[in-house]
Write a protein that holds these residues in place. Structure first.
Motif, PDB file in Angstrom:
ATOM      1  N   ARG A 152       0.817  -1.220   0.000  1.00  0.00           N
ATOM      2  CA  ARG A 152       0.000   0.000   0.000  1.00  0.00           C
ATOM      3  C   ARG A 152       0.849   1.267   0.000  1.00  0.00           C
ATOM      4  NH1 ARG A 152      -2.313  -4.232   1.802  1.00  0.00           N
ATOM      5  NH2 ARG A 152      -4.570  -4.589   1.662  1.00  0.00           N
ATOM      6  N   GLY A 153       2.115   1.116  -0.321  1.00  0.00           N
ATOM      7  CA  GLY A 153       2.960   2.280  -0.534  1.00  0.00           C
ATOM      8  C   GLY A 153       3.557   2.912   0.697  1.00  0.00           C
ATOM      9  N   TYR A 154       3.538   2.210   1.838  1.00  0.00           N
ATOM     10  CA  TYR A 154       4.155   2.732   3.047  1.00  0.00           C
ATOM     11  C   TYR A 154       5.673   2.532   2.976  1.00  0.00           C
ATOM     12  CZ  TYR A 154      -0.394   2.939   5.490  1.00  0.00           C
ATOM     13  OH  TYR A 154      -1.677   3.235   5.876  1.00  0.00           O
ATOM     14  N   VAL A 155       6.409   3.457   3.570  1.00  0.00           N
ATOM     15  CA  VAL A 155       7.862   3.336   3.676  1.00  0.00           C
ATOM     16  C   VAL A 155       8.205   2.792   5.066  1.00  0.00           C
ATOM     17  CG1 VAL A 155      10.032   4.644   3.836  1.00  0.00           C
ATOM     18  CG2 VAL A 155       8.389   5.143   2.011  1.00  0.00           C
ATOM     19  N   TYR A 156       9.031   1.777   5.106  1.00  0.00           N
ATOM     20  CA  TYR A 156       9.453   1.154   6.360  1.00  0.00           C
ATOM     21  C   TYR A 156      10.597   1.966   6.940  1.00  0.00           C
ATOM     22  CZ  TYR A 156      11.194  -2.615   9.470  1.00  0.00           C
ATOM     23  OH  TYR A 156      11.602  -3.355  10.548  1.00  0.00           O
ATOM     24  N   VAL A 157      10.416   2.499   8.153  1.00  0.00           N
ATOM     25  CA  VAL A 157      11.405   3.365   8.792  1.00  0.00           C
ATOM     26  C   VAL A 157      11.973   2.669  10.028  1.00  0.00           C
ATOM     27  CG1 VAL A 157      11.809   5.590   9.914  1.00  0.00           C
ATOM     28  CG2 VAL A 157      10.219   5.437   7.983  1.00  0.00           C
ATOM     29  N   THR A 208       8.060  12.463  11.882  1.00  0.00           N
ATOM     30  CA  THR A 208       8.911  13.300  11.041  1.00  0.00           C
ATOM     31  C   THR A 208       9.034  12.714   9.635  1.00  0.00           C
ATOM     32  OG1 THR A 208      11.032  12.217  11.598  1.00  0.00           O
ATOM     33  CG2 THR A 208      10.247  13.943  13.084  1.00  0.00           C
ATOM     34  N   PHE A 209       9.049  11.382   9.536  1.00  0.00           N
ATOM     35  CA  PHE A 209       9.137  10.749   8.218  1.00  0.00           C
ATOM     36  C   PHE A 209       7.800  10.778   7.493  1.00  0.00           C
ATOM     37  CE2 PHE A 209      13.303   9.625   9.352  1.00  0.00           C
ATOM     38  CZ  PHE A 209      13.956   9.142   8.225  1.00  0.00           C
ATOM     39  N   ALA A 210       6.704  10.735   8.238  1.00  0.00           N
ATOM     40  CA  ALA A 210       5.382  10.841   7.605  1.00  0.00           C
ATOM     41  C   ALA A 210       5.207  12.209   6.962  1.00  0.00           C
ATOM     42  CB  ALA A 210       4.276  10.605   8.631  1.00  0.00           C
ATOM     43  N   MET A 211       5.866  13.229   7.516  1.00  0.00           N
ATOM     44  CA  MET A 211       5.799  14.562   6.929  1.00  0.00           C
ATOM     45  C   MET A 211       6.676  14.697   5.690  1.00  0.00           C
ATOM     46  SD  MET A 211       3.603  16.300   8.688  1.00  0.00           S
ATOM     47  CE  MET A 211       2.710  14.732   8.787  1.00  0.00           C
ATOM     48  N   ALA A 212       7.304  13.606   5.288  1.00  0.00           N
ATOM     49  CA  ALA A 212       8.117  13.607   4.073  1.00  0.00           C
ATOM     50  C   ALA A 212       7.688  12.530   3.087  1.00  0.00           C
ATOM     51  CB  ALA A 212       9.593  13.412   4.429  1.00  0.00           C
ATOM     52  N   PHE A 213       7.221  11.362   3.611  1.00  0.00           N
ATOM     53  CA  PHE A 213       6.856  10.230   2.755  1.00  0.00           C
ATOM     54  C   PHE A 213       5.351   9.956   2.732  1.00  0.00           C
ATOM     55  CE2 PHE A 213      11.326   9.382   3.671  1.00  0.00           C
ATOM     56  CZ  PHE A 213      11.812   9.013   2.429  1.00  0.00           C
ATOM     57  N   SER A 214       4.573  10.708   3.483  1.00  0.00           N
ATOM     58  CA  SER A 214       3.109  10.582   3.577  1.00  0.00           C
ATOM     59  C   SER A 214       2.643   9.368   4.375  1.00  0.00           C
ATOM     60  CB  SER A 214       2.450  10.561   2.187  1.00  0.00           C
ATOM     61  OG  SER A 214       2.605  11.793   1.544  1.00  0.00           O
ATOM     62  N   LYS A 215       3.174   8.182   4.059  1.00  0.00           N
ATOM     63  CA  LYS A 215       2.753   6.965   4.762  1.00  0.00           C
ATOM     64  C   LYS A 215       3.993   6.159   5.144  1.00  0.00           C
ATOM     65  CE  LYS A 215       0.023   5.272   1.552  1.00  0.00           C
ATOM     66  NZ  LYS A 215      -1.007   4.427   0.884  1.00  0.00           N
ATOM     67  N   ILE A 216       4.178   5.964   6.447  1.00  0.00           N
ATOM     68  CA  ILE A 216       5.332   5.187   6.907  1.00  0.00           C
ATOM     69  C   ILE A 216       4.871   4.208   7.984  1.00  0.00           C
ATOM     70  CG2 ILE A 216       6.888   7.111   6.426  1.00  0.00           C
ATOM     71  CD1 ILE A 216       6.461   6.112  10.039  1.00  0.00           C
ATOM     72  N   TYR A 217       5.745   3.248   8.291  1.00  0.00           N
ATOM     73  CA  TYR A 217       5.472   2.381   9.441  1.00  0.00           C
ATOM     74  C   TYR A 217       6.794   1.962  10.068  1.00  0.00           C
ATOM     75  CZ  TYR A 217       6.738  -1.859   6.745  1.00  0.00           C
ATOM     76  OH  TYR A 217       7.397  -2.822   6.027  1.00  0.00           O
ATOM     77  N   THR A 218       6.756   1.732  11.367  1.00  0.00           N
ATOM     78  CA  THR A 218       7.880   1.136  12.071  1.00  0.00           C
ATOM     79  C   THR A 218       7.437  -0.238  12.559  1.00  0.00           C
ATOM     80  OG1 THR A 218       7.387   1.835  14.331  1.00  0.00           O
ATOM     81  CG2 THR A 218       8.468   3.439  12.903  1.00  0.00           C
ATOM     82  N   PHE A 219       8.373  -1.139  12.683  1.00  0.00           N
ATOM     83  CA  PHE A 219       8.084  -2.478  13.209  1.00  0.00           C
ATOM     84  C   PHE A 219       9.382  -2.987  13.814  1.00  0.00           C
ATOM     85  CE2 PHE A 219       6.668  -7.083  12.010  1.00  0.00           C
ATOM     86  CZ  PHE A 219       6.449  -7.353  13.351  1.00  0.00           C
TER      87      PHE A 219
END
Length: 461
Positions: A152-157, A208-219
């Motif tokens: 779904r286009g999330y970036v893994y941070v 802070t990363f959501a304000m650059a990549f729109s959709k992120i997640y940590t795990f």
């Protein structure tokens, strides 16, 4: 001849019937008769393990009969039909070679062991059927989480595990230091030049990363120094924390519901044998506990949505004699969550707009000045599974709230500045992975869904 796994054998059972195969793994049980023997074999790649059968015609028959439980072996033989279970492979052995012997006092003899005993030999418990099922589910659920967000286009941070902020403000952190107690008393400078601790969450950095990549997640792993010995608390556990820009509370609930149903459905699809075993295990080996039925019901359900005030009203009007009396403006208890999910709604329910005074500083303050745009997802049989909120985006409201709670805006200037530099409506949630696994497996203690539990007075292995 190449070695194949028991998973390959199971998946290609019809094709491999009558063919010669080679397997490598361990003996779970060895039943010997005068002229033949039966070995319960496993290599960890498949829950439905093959039975290895041999007779007196095999070379070194006497030596093979002496093989003990726990030993590592290589088996070469022919795949034959099983009269016991057509879906479970059986191999008629032509040769069995000992790769690693095991003594008579091997702790995992073929009998039912208590979970408490297995915790004492945590390095061996992955070999038992219970923990083979649990950790297979853990692996599948972990991959399903990544797949859900990646598709779904999330970036893994990868947020830091060492931090200088306590995002929750609870103070339950593990201090990170290179100084001895004497050096600390002497006021020597520590490694980072400021107090540091193990992270309790990656949320603030995730924003802070959501304000650059729109959709992120940590795990990843998080740490909380709560001196609690309950079945649901551990000092080290894994958290899933998505953060989504241009997302309000209603949209967040949509994501939470879709996410949870997707993970549950994936585990139901990919772990049917493991779940069937866990269902029976949770029932004490007599019938089923309703685990699979519970998971399927959740996957097929529609989550109800009520405000915190509405939840308290329902609880007050229930006629129940509560151990902890429900009150407006106060937190709910396990008995309240159980009633809402299992007796009133008969399914999962979102409870949103929580009292401001019992929630974290970063949550969006509603116009009533009493509640924040926070949400908990309650599910039958477990209670709270996820917690999330719309984040406070108004600079004045955020700094005012931080001042009220004694949180330094200066030390978190980088977080506060997000509201100045192109901020937007955004939201996110957190879910403890082990709590999800307890729900998925029916195992009721967090110590048994994590490979090596870290709890008060316990840091073994």
């Amino acid at each position: 001849m190449n070695v194949i796994t028991t998973l390959e054998l199971k998946d290609r059972l019809a094709q491999l019937q009558g063919q010669t195969v080679r397997l490598q793994g361990w003996i779970r049980n060895h039943r010997k008769q005068k002229s033949m023997g039966f070995i319960d074999f496993f290599d960890g790649t498949c829950f439905k393990n093959p039975q290895v059968v041999y007779d007196a015609n095999i070379a070194d028959f006497e030596a093979i009969q002496a093989l003990r439980v726990g030993s590592a072996i290589t088996v070469t033989g022919t795949v034959v039909p099983s009269y016991k279970d057509p879906t479970t492979p059986e191999v008629q052995a032509a040769s069995i070679v000992l790769e690693g012997d095991c003594p008579e006092d091997y702790p995992l003899q073929p009998k039912r062991h208590s979970i408490e005993f297995l915790r004492e030999i945590g390095y061996l418990r992955p070999r038992t059927r219970l923990f083979q099922a649990v950790f297979r589910v853990r692996s599948v659920a972990s991959m399903a989480i990544h797949t859900y967000f990646q598709d779904r286009g999330y970036v893994y941070v990868h947020t830091p595990l060492i931090t200088a902020n306590d995002a929750e403000g609870a103070g339950n952190t593990f201090t990170v230091t290179t100084l001895t107690p004497d050096q600390q008393k002497a006021g020597e400078t520590d490694f980072f030049g400021k107090p540091a601790s193990l992270a309790v969450t990656g949320q603030l950095e995730g924003e802070t990363f959501a304000m650059a990549f729109s959709k992120i997640y940590t795990f990843g792993p998080t740490f909380r120094a709560e001196n609690s010995n309950t079945k649901t608390h551990a000092a080290e556990f894994w958290m899933i924390e998505p953060e989504i820009a241009f997302c309000d509370l209603d949209q967040l609930m949509d994501v939470e519901e879709d996410f949870l149903k997707n993970i549950v459905s994936t585990v139901l699809e990919k772990c049917p044998d493991e779940l069937a075993f866990l269902d029976t295990f949770a029932a004490g080996g007599k019938g089923t506990s309703g685990l699979v039925e519970k998971l399927q019901a959740l996957a097929d359900s529609k989550c109800a949505r009520i405000t915190h005030d509405e939840a308290i009203t329902i609880l007050k009007n229930s006629g129940k004699d509560w151990q902890f009396k429900p009150e407006y403006g106060q937190d709910t208890a396990k008995e309240h969550e159980k009633y809402l999910t299992e007796e009133y709604f008969h399914g999962p329910v979102f409870v949103y707009n929580w009292p401001k005074d019992i929630k974290a500083f970063y949550m969006y303050q509603n116009d009533d000045d009493k509640t924040v745009a926070a949400v908990d997802l309650l599910v039958p049989g477990s209670g709270e599974l996820m917690g999330g909120s719309q984040r406070e985006t108004r600079l004045d409201k955020l700094t005012e709230r931080m001042e009220q709670l004694g949180i330094s805006a200066e030390s978190l200037d980088w977080y506060v500045n997000l509201r100045k530099f192109g901020g937007c409506t955004h939201a996110g949630f957190g879910m403890g992975f082990e709590r999800l696994l307890m729900y998925l497996t029916g195992v009721d203690n967090i110590r048994d869904v994590i490979p090596y539990a870290r709890t008060p007075m316990n840091c073994e292995f």
